[in-house]
Design a protein around this motif. Structure first.
Motif, PDB file in Angstrom:
ATOM      1  N   GLU A  10      -0.001   0.641  -5.582  1.00 37.48           N
ATOM      2  CA  GLU A  10      -1.277   0.941  -4.810  1.00 37.48           C
ATOM      3  C   GLU A  10      -2.189  -0.234  -5.471  1.00 37.48           C
ATOM      4  N   ALA A  11      -2.386  -1.204  -4.444  1.00 35.17           N
ATOM      5  CA  ALA A  11      -2.999  -2.571  -5.012  1.00 35.17           C
ATOM      6  C   ALA A  11      -4.131  -2.822  -4.247  1.00 35.17           C
ATOM      7  N   ASP A  12      -4.916  -3.934  -4.554  1.00 36.71           N
ATOM      8  CA  ASP A  12      -6.038  -4.509  -3.709  1.00 36.71           C
ATOM      9  C   ASP A  12      -5.346  -5.296  -2.580  1.00 36.71           C
ATOM     10  N   VAL A  13      -4.331  -6.296  -3.156  1.00 38.85           N
ATOM     11  CA  VAL A  13      -3.775  -7.258  -2.138  1.00 38.85           C
ATOM     12  C   VAL A  13      -2.473  -7.055  -2.403  1.00 38.85           C
ATOM     13  N   VAL A  14      -1.334  -6.874  -1.197  1.00 40.40           N
ATOM     14  CA  VAL A  14       0.025  -6.917  -1.248  1.00 40.40           C
ATOM     15  C   VAL A  14       0.533  -8.087  -0.430  1.00 40.40           C
ATOM     16  N   ILE A  15       1.243  -8.865  -0.956  1.00 33.86           N
ATOM     17  CA  ILE A  15       1.641 -10.040  -0.432  1.00 33.86           C
ATOM     18  C   ILE A  15       3.223  -9.707  -0.352  1.00 33.86           C
ATOM     19  N   VAL A  16       3.835  -9.938   1.149  1.00 33.66           N
ATOM     20  CA  VAL A  16       5.096  -9.819   1.443  1.00 33.66           C
ATOM     21  C   VAL A  16       5.786 -11.027   1.568  1.00 33.66           C
ATOM     22  N   GLY A  17       6.793 -11.191   0.636  1.00 34.60           N
ATOM     23  CA  GLY A  17       7.465 -12.684   0.825  1.00 34.60           C
ATOM     24  C   GLY A  17       6.984 -13.625  -0.306  1.00 34.60           C
ATOM     25  N   SER A  18       7.824 -14.424  -1.061  1.00 33.05           N
ATOM     26  CA  SER A  18       7.578 -15.269  -2.314  1.00 33.05           C
ATOM     27  C   SER A  18       7.768 -16.680  -1.968  1.00 33.05           C
ATOM     28  N   VAL A  37       0.187  -7.326  -5.904  1.00 31.78           N
ATOM     29  CA  VAL A  37       1.576  -7.049  -5.920  1.00 31.78           C
ATOM     30  C   VAL A  37       2.427  -8.013  -4.887  1.00 31.78           C
ATOM     31  N   LEU A  38       3.312  -8.616  -5.403  1.00 32.84           N
ATOM     32  CA  LEU A  38       3.890  -9.480  -4.683  1.00 32.84           C
ATOM     33  C   LEU A  38       5.554  -8.873  -4.522  1.00 32.84           C
ATOM     34  N   ILE A  39       5.851  -8.790  -3.188  1.00 34.26           N
ATOM     35  CA  ILE A  39       7.345  -8.083  -2.695  1.00 34.26           C
ATOM     36  C   ILE A  39       8.206  -9.148  -2.078  1.00 34.26           C
TER      37      ILE A  39
END
Ligand code: FAD
Length: 446
Positions: A10-18, A37-39
């Motif tokens: 659970e985060a402020d910002v989640v980024i999908v794809g690095s 969080v980086l996914i």
């Protein structure tokens, strides 16, 4: 039904794809103070920058007046690479500006270092599968992990998946490349070792292309692209190639169509790409000076995908914008790269901006039209096919990612939608972070 799966983050910002965009977004969000969080579905960071390629383009404008147009996170990446070993500055084979060639294995570590230093939590081997949306706001996403399906919550999401997977699963609008116009082809890259550099340098690119055309027309080799390139790398005797060409879109008789987001199409493309790469290896060894004793050392970890889905944003960048070197009040980065169209013929088409000129990348092209709390960055940003063919270079993806990550953190801090971020404050923050936003700030490259 999704409630039964545990919340893993659970985060402020989640980024999908690095990829270049997503890792840059994560670094910028973390540096801006957001809990990020980086996914990533692969076991390492970098996407195309580490799984497929080894040369950043887009940092410099092409032509006689070479200006440096991307800084910020991109500069930190290059500094990190230089600390691990040599990088080479070299002109693009087709006059698309100076490139920076690196060792991709080093880049995996550089991305990790920068992301971790920014305090970002990384989840590798984590594959986005679903989005739960409420009135255009993404509440949470569902990811597949080794432990099973898990939920991830965030205030703001950045879709940097390249294929716009988050927007797709959320039901937000996008253009599927190929449906309404041309689409860029796929390429399996490969590297050769034990190349005699001096002998290879004895023939120029035009001669190489002539040899390719001759070998292909004789019927003995299956070489669909006759203008492929090879280039030197920081490792002595090792070259890397961008030579193969595979279709990226297939229309069926019943009117349906598939692309590299279709499981069967993608699987076949991976296998056909490797088969085709071996044909180019055979050609190089049989016909190209310097390659007589060379060996294949690596195929790209995955096939290179140039475009699949381009999200509809609040603004859609066009070819006219690019070729007219248009500036925008809300621009967050610059691009001077030509429109580089890897269409389905034997050659590649290039259209250039005026010498040393740049087009601005508007913030609105990162704001998802149908969403309240989602930004895009990188090759799925909002652009037409032609504009995308210019702005998709990795340096521009880093600039877009940095902007998306910083904007996402601002949206969280200010409690506003992605659309309502104060763009002037965003631009000031990006400039303080080393980004180059105005063409006047782009200096002639040293
Ligand atoms: C063959 C080829 C040659 C090119 N040559 C050059 C070049 O020489 N120089 C240059 O500057 N540019 C080049 N480009 C363009 C450039 O590499 C790309 O446009 C750029 O790397 C895209 O970056 P990105 O971050 O937007 O996407 P990507 O690098 O594609 O990153 C997307 C990331 O998201 C991850 N992901 C995707 N879906 C999911 C999901 N559902 N869940 C979790 N993770 C997911 C992927 O694994 C990947 O890591 C080339 C492109 C190709 C294909």
């Amino acid at each position: 039904m999704w409630d039964k799966f545990p919340v893993i983050a659970e985060a402020d910002v989640v980024i999908v794809g690095s990829g270049s965009a997503g890792s840059s977004a994560a670094i910028a969000a973390g540096r801006s103070g957001a809990d990020a969080v980086l996914i990533e579905k692969l076991p390492f960071l970098g996407g195309t920058s580490t799984a497929v390629l080894d040369t950043f383009y887009g940092f410099f404008t092409p032509g006689n007046v070479s200006k440096k147009v991307v800084g910020g996170v991109g500069d930190d990446v290059v500094t990190g690479l230089k600390a691990l070993g040599p990088v080479i500055r070299r002109p693009n084979t087709f006059g698309a500006g100076m490139g920076i060639t690196y060792v991709a294995e080093h880049l995996k570590v550089v991305w990790e270092r920068l992301v971790r230093e920014a305090g970002v939590r990384v989840l590798l081997h984590t594959f986005l599968q679903h989005a739960i949306v409420n009135n255009g706001w993404v509440d949470e996403i569902v990811v597949a992990t080794k432990a099973g399906l898990r939920r991830v919550r965030a205030t703001v999401f950045v879709d940097a998946s390249g294929d716009a997977d988050l927007c797709h699963f959320a039901g937000f609008g996008y253009e599927r490349a190929g449906d309404a116009g041309p689409v860029q082809t796929l390429t399996t890259t490969f590297r050769m070792a034990n190349v005699d550099r001096a002998r290879r340098a004895s023939i120029d690119t035009k001669t190489l292309h002539g040899l390719m055309a001759e070998a292909a027309s004789g019927g003995g080799y299956d070489l669909p692209r006759r203008e492929g390139s090879d280039h030197i790398t920081p490792i002595d005797g090792v070259t890397a190639t961008i030579m193969t060409r595979l279709p990226s879109y297939e229309r069926h008789a019943d009117g349906t169509a598939v692309n590299a987001t279709d499981p069967d199409f993608l699987t076949n493309a991976e296998m056909d790409g490797r088969r085709q790469a071996l044909e180019y290896v055979r050609f190089l060894r049989d016909h190209t000076p310097g390659y007589e004793s060379a060996q294949l050392v690596a195929l790209g970890t995955q096939i290179g995908v140039r475009e699949t889905r381009r999200v509809y944003g609040d603004y859609r960048l066009t070819a006219e914008d690019v070729l007219g070197a248009v500036s925008f009040d809300d621009q967050i980065g610059l691009c001077g790269a030509p429109i580089e169209d890897h269409h389905e013929g034997t050659d590649t088409r290039w259209r250039y901006l005026p010498d040393g000129a740049t087009v601005g990348i508007p913030y609105r092209s990162l704001v998802v039209r149908d969403a309240g709390n989602v930004l895009v960055g990188g090759r799925c940003f909002s652009a037409t096919h032609d504009a995308h063919a210019s702005v998709r270079s990795m340096a521009q993806c880093m600039a877009m990612g940095q902007a998306a990550g910083a904007a996402a953190a601002m949206a969280v801090a200010d409690g506003v939608s992605a659309r309502d971020v104060d763009v002037h404050r965003l631009q000031s923050a990006l400039s303080r972070g080393g980004a180059i936003i105005e063409s006047d700030d782009a200096v002639v490259a040293p």
